[in-house]
Motif scaffolding. Structure first.
Motif, PDB file in Angstrom:
ATOM      1  N   GLY A  90      41.476  38.887  44.912  1.00 19.93           N
ATOM      2  CA  GLY A  90      40.146  38.273  44.862  1.00 19.93           C
ATOM      3  C   GLY A  90      39.122  39.341  44.548  1.00 19.93           C
ATOM      4  O   GLY A  90      39.144  40.406  45.160  1.00 19.93           O
ATOM      5  N   LEU A  91      38.257  39.058  43.609  1.00 15.28           N
ATOM      6  CA  LEU A  91      37.297  40.083  43.181  1.00 15.28           C
ATOM      7  C   LEU A  91      35.865  39.746  43.569  1.00 15.28           C
ATOM      8  O   LEU A  91      35.447  38.604  43.468  1.00 15.28           O
ATOM      9  N   VAL A  92      35.147  40.784  43.994  1.00 17.61           N
ATOM     10  CA  VAL A  92      33.693  40.680  44.148  1.00 17.61           C
ATOM     11  C   VAL A  92      33.102  41.751  43.237  1.00 17.61           C
ATOM     12  O   VAL A  92      33.451  42.923  43.338  1.00 17.61           O
ATOM     13  N   TYR A  93      32.251  41.313  42.333  1.00 18.34           N
ATOM     14  CA  TYR A  93      31.728  42.220  41.307  1.00 18.34           C
ATOM     15  C   TYR A  93      30.379  42.798  41.711  1.00 18.34           C
ATOM     16  O   TYR A  93      29.688  42.268  42.572  1.00 18.34           O
ATOM     17  N   GLN A  94      30.026  43.875  41.000  1.00 19.09           N
ATOM     18  CA  GLN A  94      28.722  44.507  41.229  1.00 19.09           C
ATOM     19  C   GLN A  94      27.607  43.570  40.781  1.00 19.09           C
ATOM     20  O   GLN A  94      26.641  43.335  41.492  1.00 19.09           O
ATOM     21  N   THR A  95      27.770  43.056  39.556  1.00 17.12           N
ATOM     22  CA  THR A  95      26.797  42.080  39.086  1.00 17.12           C
ATOM     23  C   THR A  95      27.190  40.743  39.700  1.00 17.12           C
ATOM     24  O   THR A  95      28.371  40.407  39.770  1.00 17.12           O
TER      25      THR A  95
END
Ligand SMILES: Nc1ncnc2c1ncn2[C@@H]1O[C@H](COP(=O)(O)OP(=O)(O)O)[C@@H](O)[C@H]1O
Ligand SMILES: [Mg+2]
Length: 260
Positions: A90-95
């Motif tokens: 699962g990814l959480v991005y900077q933008t």
């Protein structure tokens, strides 16, 4: 405490990268971005990847998630070779990467809806994580109505809700103002303490790294190699004024090149 980069096979490792490399070809030129990266993330730990801007941190996370697969070496998640994108990561991005046309609830439950989970069950699960990240009362708000910190809370709730094997957080607080950033570091720790998960957290901010990490892997400038690994074994919640915090900060600063 300074350690040699770990290369041993650990029984409880969730992610294992062995001799991972990545090259890009642009305009006929080969660009080496990752070189011989071997690391592991153990169950329920926060592993921080700390490195200078443009060194290859995002490239490493994308390789782990197989969004842009590595060109050399192997990556396994829970013992299974990772070759294509899937729900294990699962990814959480900077933008902020929320769907602007969906509410907080819509964004958090999105993955479960795609998987075909029934409304009652997914609402129940989404509500649990909306509450966990402190967004109760904002279920019906759209991203445009939320502050930067609140949007990242939605991103964290969404990734928790999907229950991946590992969460990959790519400088998630990098765009926030300093005060909100501190608050979100505390919040992430609180959330993780409440429901432990295996997290790889990427940052170029040393205080953030020491505040959050169980271990810190320091990368070199591009092409990124592992420079050194540090264990952060003093108690949480940590404070930047703790003597141990300052000692480790000095130790890490001591191995950085002046141009990094
Ligand atoms: N698709 C690509 N093609 C060519 N070069 C790339 C590509 N993606 C990233 N790079 C290069 O890889 C290097 C590292 O990028 P990145 O992983 O985004 O760094 P970081 O996240 O540490 O700031 C940069 O020099 C960047 O230009
Ligand atoms: Mg990046």
């Amino acid at each position: 405490m300074c350690l040699e980069p770990s290369r041993e096979i650990m029984t409880n490792s969730v992610i294992k990268c062995e001799n991972v490399s990545k090259q890009f070809y642009s305009d006929g030129e080969m660009v080496q971005v990752l070189e011989d990266i071997s690391l592991e993330a153990r169950e329920n730990e926060i592993l921080v990847i700390f490195g200078p801007g443009q060194c290859g941190k995002t490239t490493l996370l994308k390789a782990i998630a197989a969004l842009e697969p590595a060109t050399g070496g192997t990556i396994t998640i829970n013992g299974k070779k990772k070759t294509k994108p899937g729900p294990e990561c699962g990814l959480v991005y900077q933008t902020i990467a929320l769907f602007p046309w969906l509410t907080t609830m819509g964004n958090v439950e999105y993955g479960l809806k795609v998987k075909g989970m029934g409304k009652k069950e997914r609402r129940e699960r989404a509500n649990k994580y909306i509450k966990l990240v402190g967004l109760e009362g904002f279920e019906k708000s759209f991203p445009i109505q939320l502050s930067g910190g609140m949007k990242q809370r939605v991103g964290i709730a969404r990734v928790y809700c999907n229950e991946p094997d590992v969460m990959l957080l790519d400088e998630p607080f990098g765009h926030l103002d300093a005060q909100t950033r501190y608050l979100m570091q505390e919040e992430l720790e609180r959330i993780w303490q409440t429901e432990k998960r295996t997290i790889i957290f990427v940052t170029n901010n040393m205080e953030e790294a020491i505040y959050l990490a169980d271990r810190i892997i320091v990368l070199t400038n591009c092409p990124a190699k592992i420079k050194q690994e540090f264990k952060v074994d003093f108690p949480r919640p940590r404070n930047i004024t703790d003597p141990e915090f300052l000692k480790l900060r000095k130790e890490i600063t001591g191995i950085l090149d002046p141009l990094e």
